[in-house]
Design a protein around this motif. Sequence first.
Motif, PDB file in Angstrom:
ATOM      1  N   ALA A 217      44.936 -61.153  -0.470  1.00 14.55           N
ATOM      2  CA  ALA A 217      43.844 -60.229  -0.186  1.00 14.55           C
ATOM      3  C   ALA A 217      43.960 -58.918  -0.969  1.00 14.55           C
ATOM      4  N   PRO A 218      45.053 -58.191  -0.885  1.00 13.09           N
ATOM      5  CA  PRO A 218      45.113 -56.924  -1.629  1.00 13.09           C
ATOM      6  C   PRO A 218      45.071 -57.118  -3.144  1.00 13.09           C
ATOM      7  N   ILE A 219      45.656 -58.223  -3.607  1.00 11.92           N
ATOM      8  CA  ILE A 219      45.633 -58.489  -5.056  1.00 11.92           C
ATOM      9  C   ILE A 219      44.197 -58.705  -5.528  1.00 11.92           C
ATOM     10  N   PHE A 220      43.442 -59.486  -4.754  1.00 13.95           N
ATOM     11  CA  PHE A 220      42.050 -59.757  -5.120  1.00 13.95           C
ATOM     12  C   PHE A 220      41.244 -58.461  -5.155  1.00 13.95           C
ATOM     13  N   ARG A 221      41.401 -57.626  -4.104  1.00 14.66           N
ATOM     14  CA  ARG A 221      40.594 -56.399  -4.017  1.00 14.66           C
ATOM     15  C   ARG A 221      40.925 -55.442  -5.149  1.00 14.66           C
ATOM     16  N   GLU A 222      42.208 -55.254  -5.429  1.00 23.99           N
ATOM     17  CA  GLU A 222      42.584 -54.320  -6.478  1.00 23.99           C
ATOM     18  C   GLU A 222      42.194 -54.841  -7.860  1.00 23.99           C
ATOM     19  N   THR A 223      42.280 -56.164  -8.025  1.00 26.96           N
ATOM     20  CA  THR A 223      41.852 -56.749  -9.306  1.00 26.96           C
ATOM     21  C   THR A 223      40.365 -56.512  -9.522  1.00 26.96           C
ATOM     22  N   LEU A 224      39.556 -56.717  -8.475  1.00 30.71           N
ATOM     23  CA  LEU A 224      38.118 -56.509  -8.611  1.00 30.71           C
ATOM     24  C   LEU A 224      37.805 -55.035  -8.843  1.00 30.71           C
ATOM     25  N   ARG A 225      38.488 -54.133  -8.134  1.00 31.89           N
ATOM     26  CA  ARG A 225      38.240 -52.701  -8.323  1.00 31.89           C
ATOM     27  C   ARG A 225      38.577 -52.289  -9.759  1.00 31.89           C
ATOM     28  N   THR A 226      39.685 -52.804 -10.269  1.00 30.15           N
ATOM     29  CA  THR A 226      40.093 -52.454 -11.634  1.00 30.15           C
ATOM     30  C   THR A 226      39.066 -52.919 -12.656  1.00 30.15           C
ATOM     31  N   CYS A 227      38.593 -54.155 -12.478  1.00 37.80           N
ATOM     32  CA  CYS A 227      37.576 -54.683 -13.404  1.00 37.80           C
ATOM     33  C   CYS A 227      36.305 -53.842 -13.337  1.00 37.80           C
ATOM     34  N   ALA A 228      35.924 -53.433 -12.112  1.00 38.03           N
ATOM     35  CA  ALA A 228      34.716 -52.619 -11.959  1.00 38.03           C
ATOM     36  C   ALA A 228      34.884 -51.267 -12.630  1.00 38.03           C
ATOM     37  N   GLN A 229      36.082 -50.704 -12.560  1.00 41.51           N
ATOM     38  CA  GLN A 229      36.318 -49.417 -13.209  1.00 41.51           C
ATOM     39  C   GLN A 229      36.247 -49.552 -14.722  1.00 41.51           C
ATOM     40  N   TRP A 230      36.814 -50.639 -15.258  1.00 41.42           N
ATOM     41  CA  TRP A 230      36.712 -50.876 -16.701  1.00 41.42           C
ATOM     42  C   TRP A 230      35.248 -51.059 -17.110  1.00 41.42           C
ATOM     43  N   TRP A 231      34.471 -51.615 -16.208  1.00 38.19           N
ATOM     44  CA  TRP A 231      33.048 -51.797 -16.508  1.00 38.19           C
ATOM     45  C   TRP A 231      32.355 -50.437 -16.638  1.00 38.19           C
ATOM     46  N   VAL A 232      32.776 -49.477 -15.804  1.00 44.11           N
ATOM     47  CA  VAL A 232      32.182 -48.142 -15.858  1.00 44.11           C
ATOM     48  C   VAL A 232      32.584 -47.443 -17.151  1.00 44.11           C
ATOM     49  N   GLN A 233      33.870 -47.479 -17.468  1.00 40.54           N
ATOM     50  CA  GLN A 233      34.372 -46.817 -18.670  1.00 40.54           C
ATOM     51  C   GLN A 233      35.691 -47.459 -19.046  1.00 40.54           C
ATOM     52  N   GLY A 234      35.721 -47.996 -20.212  1.00 37.68           N
ATOM     53  CA  GLY A 234      36.939 -48.645 -20.677  1.00 37.68           C
ATOM     54  C   GLY A 234      36.948 -48.714 -22.181  1.00 37.68           C
ATOM     55  N   GLN A 235      37.844 -49.545 -22.698  1.00 39.91           N
ATOM     56  CA  GLN A 235      37.958 -49.680 -24.137  1.00 39.91           C
ATOM     57  C   GLN A 235      36.636 -50.168 -24.725  1.00 39.91           C
ATOM     58  N   ASN A 236      36.141 -49.446 -25.717  1.00 43.23           N
ATOM     59  CA  ASN A 236      34.881 -49.767 -26.387  1.00 43.23           C
ATOM     60  C   ASN A 236      33.681 -49.692 -25.436  1.00 43.23           C
ATOM     61  N   ARG A 237      33.831 -48.981 -24.321  1.00 42.30           N
ATOM     62  CA  ARG A 237      32.717 -48.835 -23.372  1.00 42.30           C
ATOM     63  C   ARG A 237      32.625 -47.361 -22.989  1.00 42.30           C
ATOM     64  N   SER A 238      31.524 -46.727 -23.315  1.00 38.83           N
ATOM     65  CA  SER A 238      31.342 -45.316 -22.990  1.00 38.83           C
ATOM     66  C   SER A 238      30.962 -45.163 -21.510  1.00 38.83           C
ATOM     67  N   TYR A 239      31.199 -43.980 -20.987  1.00 36.18           N
ATOM     68  CA  TYR A 239      30.914 -43.717 -19.574  1.00 36.18           C
ATOM     69  C   TYR A 239      29.414 -43.757 -19.309  1.00 36.18           C
ATOM     70  N   SER A 240      29.068 -44.298 -18.118  1.00 38.89           N
ATOM     71  CA  SER A 240      27.670 -44.359 -17.704  1.00 38.89           C
ATOM     72  C   SER A 240      27.589 -43.963 -16.244  1.00 38.89           C
ATOM     73  N   LYS A 241      26.763 -42.960 -15.944  1.00 38.17           N
ATOM     74  CA  LYS A 241      26.612 -42.523 -14.554  1.00 38.17           C
ATOM     75  C   LYS A 241      25.981 -43.614 -13.696  1.00 38.17           C
ATOM     76  N   GLU A 242      25.033 -44.379 -14.260  1.00 42.53           N
ATOM     77  CA  GLU A 242      24.411 -45.456 -13.489  1.00 42.53           C
ATOM     78  C   GLU A 242      25.442 -46.499 -13.091  1.00 42.53           C
ATOM     79  N   ARG A 243      26.349 -46.829 -14.012  1.00 46.50           N
ATOM     80  CA  ARG A 243      27.393 -47.799 -13.683  1.00 46.50           C
ATOM     81  C   ARG A 243      28.362 -47.218 -12.657  1.00 46.50           C
ATOM     82  N   GLU A 244      28.652 -45.910 -12.789  1.00 48.71           N
ATOM     83  CA  GLU A 244      29.547 -45.265 -11.818  1.00 48.71           C
ATOM     84  C   GLU A 244      28.951 -45.324 -10.414  1.00 48.71           C
ATOM     85  N   ASP A 245      27.678 -45.065 -10.274  1.00 46.60           N
ATOM     86  CA  ASP A 245      27.029 -45.103  -8.958  1.00 46.60           C
ATOM     87  C   ASP A 245      27.079 -46.511  -8.364  1.00 46.60           C
TER      88      ASP A 245
END
Length: 865
Positions: free
Chosen positions: A793-821
Motif C-alpha cells: 500500500a505505501p509503496i503504491f501510493r508513493e510511487t503514484l505521487r512521485t509520478c504525478a509530481q514528475w508530470w507537473v514538473q520534471g526532466q524535459n517538462r516545464s512547470y504548469s499551474k493547471e497540472r499542479e492543481d
Amino acid sequence: MTFDESGADERQQQESPSQSLEGQWDEQEPSGDPPVIISRGSRVPTVGGGQDSTQQTQSAPRQQNPLAEPDGSTALPPMPSESPRITPPSPWPAPPAEAEAAAHAVDDGSVFRPATDGLTRDAVEAVGQAAVLQRAFINQGEMVATKYVFEQTLDSHAAISDEYLAVVRRVYAKPHDGNEALSEDPIEVALARLRTRGSVLIISRPANSSRTITAYALLDRLLQEGVINEARPLSFGGSHHFPIRRLPHDRRCGFLLDLPPDEDDFAVAESFGATLNDIRDRLQQRDCRLIVLTRPEQWRRISQGAPEGVAPALGTVRPRDIAERWLLALEPAFPVSEWLDDADIEPLLTGQSPTDVLNLVYLMLEQHRAAEKSTSAGTTDLEGSFKRQQEGFANLSIAEQIANVVSARSNWEDELYEWHEPEGRSRTGFERNFLLAASVLRGDPVGHVYAKAAELTEKLDKIAVLVNGQQEPGVIAMTRAIRARREEDGSLAFNRPHWDDAAIEYFWNDRPLARTAFLEWLAQAPVHTSTSKDALETISREDRRALAARIGQFALQWAVRHRRQEPLEQIVKAWYDHGTGKELWPLAVDLLDSAAIHAASAPYIHSMLLSWSSRNQAHLQRAVVEVCTKKFGRRHTDKALRRLRNVASQGHREVIDTLRDAVRVLWEDASVRKMLFGFVVEWCASEETGHTVGHRTFAALALSSPPAQDALPPLLRALVGENSSEEDPFRPHVRGLVTGWRTLLRQAAGPVGDRELDTAVFAWLDAALDQPPLSAVVFDTLRQAVNIQGTEAPIFRETLRTCAQWWVQGQNRSYSKEREDLKRELSALLDKDLVARRYQPATHMSVSAVGMANGDSVDEKSDAA
C-alpha cells in the motif's frame, strides 16, 4: 499433388466471407498478398503467357450494358478478341416484369446496376488461381494478377468490387434441384425472397458445395436489378451472439454473413434463429438484405425460432457445368465438348467437389495451352521445334493431352515407377536425388540444383558426391537422366504436367524412413544458398524468397494431407533460427496465415495452431501470435483470442512483445474488446503471468500506440466512445482497469525500455486535464489501484505521487499551474482514502479477474451481445 477434399469432417471449419469464389470451392480470400498453394499444381500458366498477362486489371464502374437483351436479362459481355458465339450463356433467366421495372427505378436512392463491361481474361484467371490454388508460383514466385486484383479488407468496410462480381457472373454454374419437371426454379425462389425489403436468406450447405459463389451470384443479381446499391461481407464478431448493432447503418445494401464454425468452448448461440426476426426488422428499416452462410449440422442446432422458409433448398451444381463455364471463361476457344465428353475425363468429373473440378480445369488448360504454344513455335522456330522433337517434346494431339491429364490425376505413379526401376539396371541414389532436387528447386539455376542434389545425397545416403570435378555424371547427363530440358534461363523444366509434384509425392510414399532427413534438408535449402558460387551463378534475394515460398508450399501440402505437424514445424524452426528480422520468417508467417483462411487447409491448420499455442517453444508460439494479428485473426477473432490466451498462459519471454502487438491489433475490432479486455485482466491477476504478459498487454492498451503518441490510449478512447459506430459500445469497467494498473505499479519499469508506468500516468493525467469528463474515471481508477492493505500500500501510493509530481514538473517538462492543481486534487483524494481506511476493519478483498473486468462470469462475458 492433390488433397482428398471429399471428407466432410475436414471441411467443417470454414471462413467468414470475403471477395472469393471459394463457395464454389468455398471461401478463399483473394487479397493483396498472394496466398499459399495447397492443391495440385503450382505453375498455372498466365493468360497469354506474355507481358500483357502481368498488367494490372482495373475495376470498371457499372455502366449501361450494350449487350442487354430486350427482355431485360443481361447477356454476358464477350472476352476481348473473342467471338460472341462462344461466350458462355448467362445462368440467369430473364427477371420477372416487376423486377425489370424495379431495376430501372431511381426513387428512394436506388441505382440501376447493369453488367460490367470490359472484363479481362486476366481477371478471371486471377480469381481462379486465388480460389483453387491459393498461391501460383509464376515468374519465380510472383502471383501475376491476384496480388492487385480484388483487394478487399476483412473488416467489412469495403464493398465487393464490380469486377469481382463480373467474374462471378461469368463463371457461375447455376444449381439444379434434380427434378427438371418442376415449374419453380429454386434459385428464382430465393431471388424472389431477397427482393423483399428486409429479407434474410439462409444458405445451409456443406463446405465446398457452391454456397459462397451462389451467395455472390444472388447479390450480383440484386445489384443488376437495382434492388440494392452495393454488396459487402459482414463480420460475425467475437461473441457467441450476433449483436444486431453490428449491422451497418447503410441503406439499400446486401450483406453476406458467414457464421463461424463451432470450436472448443465457442459456438454460435442457439438463439441465433430467433434473433433473425429482430435482424429482419432492422434490415427492413434500412431497405437492406442479408444472406447467411452456415452448415447443415450448425443450422439444425441454431435454427429454432427462425422465420418460416428462411432456408430454402437450392439444389446442387453439376461438376460438368462448373468445368464448362470456367473453361470457356478462361479460354474461349477451348474445345469443351471434345474434352468433357471424353470417356476418360467424364469419370474424373463425376461426384467431384467444385475445388477438384477447378483443379482438373487447370490441368486441361495447361495441356491445351502448351500444345498451342508448341504448335505456334514450330511454325516460326524450326531449330527449336527440331530440338523439342529430339528431346521427346513433340506436339501432342488432344488424345495425348487427355492421357497426360488422366496420368497427372494419379500422380504419374506408374510412369515414375518405371523411371525409378528401369529394366536391366537400377537408378543411382544421385540420379534419384537429382530428380527430387530439381522438383523442389524448380526455377533455380541448374548448377544450384546440381549442388543441392549432392547435399541431399549426403544427407539421405551418407555418401559424399564429388560434383566439383569430372568423376560424377555432369549436368547434361543428369538432366537427360531425369528426362528434363534446360531452358534458356538455365533452369530445368519437365514436359509432363505436374511431373515434379508427382516425383516429390512418389519419394514421400516410397521412402517413409527418409522423410525426417529430407524435411531437414528442405527447411535449410533457402537458408543456405551459397553452394552455387562455384557454378558462378547468383541466388538473389528474390530467388531465395521464391525458393522459400515453394518449399513452404510443399511443407504445407504434406502437413495437411498427412495430418502431421512436423513438416511445418521444421520450416518454422529453421526460419525462426535464421532470424525473425530476415526475409524468411515473414514468409513462414504468411504461409500459415493464408493456409488458415483457405477451405481445404483451414480445419487442420486451426487445430495445429491451437496445439502450438500450448507448447512452450518460442518459435511455435511466436508463429501463432503473429498469425493471430493477420487475416486469420481478423476473420476468426474469437479463435485468435483463445490461442493468444494459451500462449499467454505459458508466459514465454521471447513472445511477450509480439503478444502485446497482437493485443493492439485485435483491439481495433470493437466487437471483441470485451472478451479481449477480460483476458488481459485475467493475465494481470494471475501470479504466473501478471508481471510478464499481463503487464505488457495491459500497458499496450493503457499507453498511446505509436506513432500517434499524443492520442488517447486505447482504453481511454473506449471510455469516451471515440470513433465508435456501435450503438452500445463496450466501455472498460473500473474494476478491470484497477487490476491492470496494479500490474504497472508492481513493475514500474517494463522488462525492457522506458518506465511504462511513468508514461501511462502522464497519458492518463493529460487526458483528465484535457477532457474533463474523463477526470472522474481516471481519478477513480488510480485511487482504487493504490487503495489496498498490506506492505504494498505505501509503496503504491508513493510511487503514484512521485509520478504525478514528475508530470507537473520534471526532466524535459516545464512547470504548469493547471497540472499542479490537478495533482493536488488527486493527492487530496488519496489522503481522503487513506484516512477512511484507518476506520475500516481489515478485510481481504478477492475478486476474480474476469469479474473485475466486467462484473460478469467468463460465459456471460463471451455471450454478451
